[in-house]
Design a protein around this motif. Structure first.
Motif, PDB file in Angstrom:
ATOM      1  N   LYS A  58       2.627  15.161 -47.717  1.00  0.00           N
ATOM      2  CA  LYS A  58       1.844  15.731 -48.819  1.00  0.00           C
ATOM      3  C   LYS A  58       2.472  15.358 -50.169  1.00  0.00           C
ATOM      4  N   SER A  95      -2.804   8.379 -40.156  1.00  0.00           N
ATOM      5  CA  SER A  95      -1.864   9.458 -39.830  1.00  0.00           C
ATOM      6  C   SER A  95      -0.563   8.887 -39.278  1.00  0.00           C
ATOM      7  N   VAL A 120      -3.096  14.893 -46.227  1.00  0.00           N
ATOM      8  CA  VAL A 120      -2.531  16.106 -45.629  1.00  0.00           C
ATOM      9  C   VAL A 120      -2.663  15.989 -44.115  1.00  0.00           C
ATOM     10  N   ILE A 121      -1.560  16.241 -43.420  1.00  0.00           N
ATOM     11  CA  ILE A 121      -1.576  16.159 -41.954  1.00  0.00           C
ATOM     12  C   ILE A 121      -1.487  17.569 -41.387  1.00  0.00           C
ATOM     13  N   GLY A 122      -2.425  17.909 -40.521  1.00  0.00           N
ATOM     14  CA  GLY A 122      -2.400  19.226 -39.874  1.00  0.00           C
ATOM     15  C   GLY A 122      -1.436  19.212 -38.690  1.00  0.00           C
ATOM     16  N   PRO A 123      -0.918  20.377 -38.291  1.00  0.00           N
ATOM     17  CA  PRO A 123       0.068  20.401 -37.203  1.00  0.00           C
ATOM     18  C   PRO A 123      -0.490  19.978 -35.843  1.00  0.00           C
ATOM     19  N   GLY A 124      -1.787  20.183 -35.614  1.00  0.00           N
ATOM     20  CA  GLY A 124      -2.401  19.751 -34.356  1.00  0.00           C
ATOM     21  C   GLY A 124      -2.400  18.223 -34.274  1.00  0.00           C
ATOM     22  N   THR A 125      -2.757  17.593 -35.381  1.00  0.00           N
ATOM     23  CA  THR A 125      -2.734  16.134 -35.463  1.00  0.00           C
ATOM     24  C   THR A 125      -1.304  15.629 -35.333  1.00  0.00           C
ATOM     25  N   LEU A 126      -0.390  16.261 -36.062  1.00  0.00           N
ATOM     26  CA  LEU A 126       1.017  15.841 -36.051  1.00  0.00           C
ATOM     27  C   LEU A 126       1.604  15.901 -34.640  1.00  0.00           C
ATOM     28  N   MET A 160       5.153  17.278 -42.538  1.00  0.00           N
ATOM     29  CA  MET A 160       3.891  17.597 -43.217  1.00  0.00           C
ATOM     30  C   MET A 160       4.107  17.732 -44.729  1.00  0.00           C
TER      31      MET A 160
END
Lengths: 172, 102
Positions: B33, B11, B41-47, B29
């Protein structure tokens, strides 16, 4: 229009709760607030919505920044119960259908949850201990400690289930 | 932290790569992608967590434009990515010692 339903999902029923909320959205109901066993919905155009849960021990003020970030990425904050937060988004409107996509962040989410539960667990264990001690040294047994003892069982089980979930994700 | 000790998570690596062009959160994000043909794919929580860490390390910078936070890779971040790429290259090189991967 509003609607209220009563359902019981424990913390280890994340997938089932998500599926329930998503099926409600398909019928035109979006979550507007939550309190124990009670889901409150507002009406919407029936659509394919996804629900995600976030957990944080941070105070609401500190968490506000993260919430703002998630909202800027297309997610709507729906409800909150303690540190547990409900978000939804239309499936086609977001880049990722999941809030968390890496193991480190997932671990952080569940570790915070476990930490909170561990504090409650130890606190209850202390009360049970005190009542047990008092009962031994008193002719009148103190039944109130039984309530705390009863709470330890589901709490311990929840902690076990969350650890199992973390283990599962580590393998994936 | 010494640069040779740094190992980026997938990530962190892809987010830093995306930030060679200044972007806001949602843009990062989308860029990840697109550049990975949707395989990453990076989720906003991870980001959110990764950006916080990157800002703390000063590997990225943030500017506010029209009320929006715009992130970009810093000089130090650039060095970290370069050293990570050479680490990854040496790992690939290792595989080439086997005739199966030549």
């Amino acid at each position: 229009m509003k609607k209220t339903t009563h359902k019981m999902y424990f913390v280890w029923h994340e997938d089932e709760e998500q599926a329930y909320l998503e099926s409600m959205a398909k019928q035109g109901w979006l979550l507007s607030s939550y309190s124990p066993l009670t889901y409150m919905f507002k009406s919407c155009e029936p659509d394919d919505y996804i629900y995600q849960f976030d957990y944080s021990n941070e105070t609401a003020r500190h968490y506000a920044e993260k919430q703002g970030f998630l909202e800027s990425c297309g997610w709507t904050f729906a409800a909150r119960f303690s540190g547990w937060r409900y978000y939804y988004a239309k499936r086609n409107d977001v880049v990722s259908t999941q809030l968390i996509t890496d193991y480190e962040s997932l671990q952080m989410k569940y570790n915070q949850l476990l930490k909170f539960m561990a504090v409650v667990f130890v606190f209850n264990l202390g009360i049970v201990g005190i009542h047990f001690f008092n009962t031994l040294h008193n002719d009148h047994p103190q039944h109130i400690g039984l309530l705390n003892l009863a709470l330890l069982v589901p709490l311990g089980y929840a902690m076990y289930k969350i650890s199992q979930r973390m283990k599962h994700y580590r393998k994936v | 932290m010494k640069k040779e000790q740094i190992r980026l998570t997938e990530s962190t690596y892809v987010i830093l790569l995306a930030l060679y062009k200044p972007l806001h959160g949602y843009g990062i994000m989308q860029a990840v992608k697109e550049m990975s043909n949707a395989s990453i794919v990076i989720g906003p929580g991870t980001l959110y967590g990764v950006l916080k860490k990157l800002l703390k390390n000063e590997w990225i910078t943030v500017n506010i434009e029209d009320g929006q936070k715009i992130y970009a890779i810093s000089r130090e971040g650039n060095q970290v990515v370069e050293s990570e790429i050479s680490r990854l290259k040496s790992l690939i090189q290792l595989a080439k010692c086997r005739k199966e991967f030549m």
